[in-house]
Scaffold this motif. Sequence first.
Motif, PDB file in Angstrom:
ATOM      1  N   ARG B 248       0.841  -1.221   0.000  1.00 15.19           N
ATOM      2  CA  ARG B 248       0.000   0.000   0.000  1.00 15.19           C
ATOM      3  C   ARG B 248       0.855   1.242   0.000  1.00 15.19           C
ATOM      4  NH1 ARG B 248      -5.420  -0.953   2.405  1.00 15.19           N
ATOM      5  NH2 ARG B 248      -6.002  -2.871   1.323  1.00 15.19           N
ATOM      6  N   VAL B 249       2.048   1.135   0.662  1.00 16.68           N
ATOM      7  CA  VAL B 249       2.890   2.330   0.747  1.00 16.68           C
ATOM      8  C   VAL B 249       3.613   2.549  -0.585  1.00 16.68           C
ATOM      9  CG1 VAL B 249       5.000   3.192   1.805  1.00 16.68           C
ATOM     10  CG2 VAL B 249       3.166   2.299   3.228  1.00 16.68           C
ATOM     11  N   ARG B 250       4.019   1.435  -1.232  1.00 18.09           N
ATOM     12  CA  ARG B 250       4.890   1.552  -2.386  1.00 18.09           C
ATOM     13  C   ARG B 250       4.176   2.248  -3.578  1.00 18.09           C
ATOM     14  NH1 ARG B 250       8.563  -3.295  -4.526  1.00 18.09           N
ATOM     15  NH2 ARG B 250       6.527  -4.084  -5.089  1.00 18.09           N
ATOM     16  N   THR B 251       2.964   1.870  -3.790  1.00 21.10           N
ATOM     17  CA  THR B 251       2.251   2.425  -4.956  1.00 21.10           C
ATOM     18  C   THR B 251       2.113   3.953  -4.880  1.00 21.10           C
ATOM     19  OG1 THR B 251       1.059   0.363  -4.828  1.00 21.10           O
ATOM     20  CG2 THR B 251       0.283   1.959  -6.471  1.00 21.10           C
ATOM     21  N   PRO B 252       1.597   4.498  -3.769  1.00 17.19           N
ATOM     22  CA  PRO B 252       1.544   5.979  -3.698  1.00 17.19           C
ATOM     23  C   PRO B 252       2.927   6.599  -3.783  1.00 17.19           C
ATOM     24  CG  PRO B 252       0.531   4.961  -1.741  1.00 17.19           C
ATOM     25  CD  PRO B 252       1.003   3.856  -2.609  1.00 17.19           C
ATOM     26  N   LEU B 253       3.953   5.882  -3.248  1.00 18.77           N
ATOM     27  CA  LEU B 253       5.299   6.473  -3.281  1.00 18.77           C
ATOM     28  C   LEU B 253       5.750   6.677  -4.727  1.00 18.77           C
ATOM     29  CD1 LEU B 253       7.365   4.757  -0.452  1.00 18.77           C
ATOM     30  CD2 LEU B 253       6.709   7.168  -0.661  1.00 18.77           C
ATOM     31  N   ALA B 254       5.397   5.703  -5.576  1.00 22.62           N
ATOM     32  CA  ALA B 254       5.790   5.810  -6.983  1.00 22.62           C
ATOM     33  C   ALA B 254       5.176   7.068  -7.611  1.00 22.62           C
ATOM     34  CB  ALA B 254       5.348   4.558  -7.729  1.00 22.62           C
ATOM     35  N   THR B 255       3.910   7.272  -7.266  1.00 23.07           N
ATOM     36  CA  THR B 255       3.214   8.470  -7.768  1.00 23.07           C
ATOM     37  C   THR B 255       3.905   9.724  -7.278  1.00 23.07           C
ATOM     38  OG1 THR B 255       1.242   7.149  -7.404  1.00 23.07           O
ATOM     39  CG2 THR B 255       0.913   9.442  -8.068  1.00 23.07           C
TER      40      THR B 255
END
Lengths: 346, 457
Positions: B248-255
């Motif tokens: 869950r953290v990784r996806t927003p971080l990519a954005t």
Amino acid sequence: MRFHCITHWLILASALIASPAIAFEIENRRIYSADPERSVLRIISTADLNVFDPILRAFQEQNPGISIDYSVAGTTELMKAIYSEGAIFDLAISSAMDLQTKLANDGFVQSYSSAATATLPTWASWRNQLFAFTQEPAVLIVSDAFFTPDTIPQNRDALIALLRESPERFAGRIGTYDVRRSGLGYLVATQDSRNSEAFWRLMEVMGRLDAKLYCCSGDMIDDVASGKLALAYNVLGSYAVSQQATTNGFHIVELTDFVNVMLRTALIPVNAQNVEGARDMIDFLSVLDTRQDLTSATGLPAINTMSLQENTAFRPIRFGPGLLVFLDQMKRRNFLRNWENSLFQE
Amino acid sequence: MKAHGSIRRRLFFQLAGVAAVLSVAFFVVLRGVAERAAEGTQDDILSASATAIADSLRSEDQGVTLELPYAALSMLGTINEDRVFYRVVAAQTTLTGYADLPQSTTTPNLGEPIFATFDYRGEKVRAVSVSRAIGPVSDATNVVVTVAQTRLGLEAISRRITATATGVGVGFFLLATALSLWAARSALKPIERMTDSVTRRGPSDLRPVESNTPAELVPLVAALNSFMARLRASLSQTEDFIAEAAHRVRTPLATVRTQAEITHRKLNKPEHKRAIREMIRAIDESSRSAGQMLDHAMVTFRADSLTVDALDLNAIMADICDRLGPTADLKDIVIQRDFWNSPVTFKGDGILIQAALQNILDNAIKYSPEDSTIIARVDVSGAITMSVTDQGRGFGGVDTNRLTTRYARGANVDEIVGSGLGLTIADEVARAHGGHIEITPNPEGVGACVSIVLPIG
């Protein structure tokens, strides 16, 4: 060497012995004093002084400091002294096994055991109270004046037949123990009566031939050797053997049907004062077998199972309460009555 | 946990106690029986003796007479050397024998001996009395015969019996004690066996215990298994949670990172650009950590149920080098490939081995200085060794075993951000495949060499 009995009776005065009232009779007495003297060993014994002298000297040599006060008495007198009169002796030596057994059974003897007594075969001691040191057969002795070697009877039946055949030859010429006077004679006679019916027949025959009665073996041997008697029945073999060393004229016959073997025993009375000395003497006597010099000097055969087994006719008298049977008042009375009836025929 | 008592000791002492009680009982019974037998023997012989005497009584003119049979007394001397006393009383007067020997006041019935034990002449004696009526029926005399014997022989027998009984009792006790020791030990064997099998398990082995269980231990093992099942569920929940959270953290971080890069390009002021670069770097680290956590969760999960495929390790290593080539290029790092000259086949989980190699190589790139060389090697001399050697700072002499534990890091990481999970992942993968990792200093100068060592075949 002569064996004395009646000839040298010493009726010792009361001054000689501590106890004031002496009822038993002492035949002989000798004191072997030691210098320096540590203790006195008082022995009452049925063995003649001459016979026992070498043993006493050898003992004293081995145990210096012990003076020996040696009194000789008959078996019955010895019994009377200790059983009835409480005389104080440290050691009592007798060949009357039945009387010795009665002393032990009735509580007049203290127990003792040591390495030396443990070497005795089991049949040679009783209750650790009676210690046998000689095995002495009762033998027939015959006079050379009456018998040639091939006419000597070899068993009781032959003896009876011989006596019956020629009464005129043997009348008044045979001797045996007076069992009323001699404890040893009584023991041998009673054991004879147990072993064989021939005993009573023999007594009957002897009675008819007017047998002479003796108190002691020594006198019988003397009379046979001198030719006064043709034969003597139930003589203590050891005395005969030692007599033979100096006297000729008689033969010793070990009958082939059976030979009673008596064990001469020593015991320590409960009231002995010099118990240590008495124990030393018992230890000394227990290993008499190892002292060839003493057995040949005294003619006393030491305890030895091997030599007993050499002659199958030898019947060593077994210790045990059985020996008390013939001392029973009633039994004794009956036996003596039978004996007298056999020997004194009117 | 403090040991409170010991089942084995308790079992042993209870068994030994029982043995002791039995030994004592055995001793008492044996002695009692044997002594009664010995006493019975003496009584029988005494009776025989008294009867023999009574049988030889007869009536004569003068009254009752007795011809004491030799055997009557000699038989008493056959088994021991005890003193013997006797007394014959006819019509209240002593006929013969020991006149002072006590005689029971009650007249024994015909044929029935009366036994008594008393002191006589300073010793304890056993006496038997029998009676006979002698003479004509009209005027019979009642005669009582008493025979007594001291008991020294009996005492000697008793001592021998006691010694034997003691010996047997003690022997029995010792044997029983030895057997108790053995029994206690063998009874507890299953527990030891189970303890062993549980102790031998790896730290993450939470499978239920299925070895042969004695009936008495089934409840305990069942409880233990159910506890382990709950623990497993709870652990996997935690792993799931971490994986979910990381994802869950990784996806927003990519954005966020994309936006930050766009913003970075738009900005002109150098201080603003630097701030955004810092931000991007932090985002990268966070994303990387999240990735590692995901990897770790995956490794933990897959290691439990390993999929086994035929792999070519050369190919996997090459794939990883390709994948991380761009990252290395950023720092001008050359990845030198030193592979085995033929395909290296290995049966294992390809995804796990990829994850392990990726983490090792990623670490090497991260800690290598710019413009250096990293050697990726696959070697099959001896064991299968896949190693990555860098020219970085090494691990600063920290205990290399400790590095494989979760969140542990080298002593010289300074400002470099890291989770400490990389080596842990590599280690778990290696062990799931029956191998291990080795961490050594670079043999050709500075830096470190991390190898995954796998068994051949």
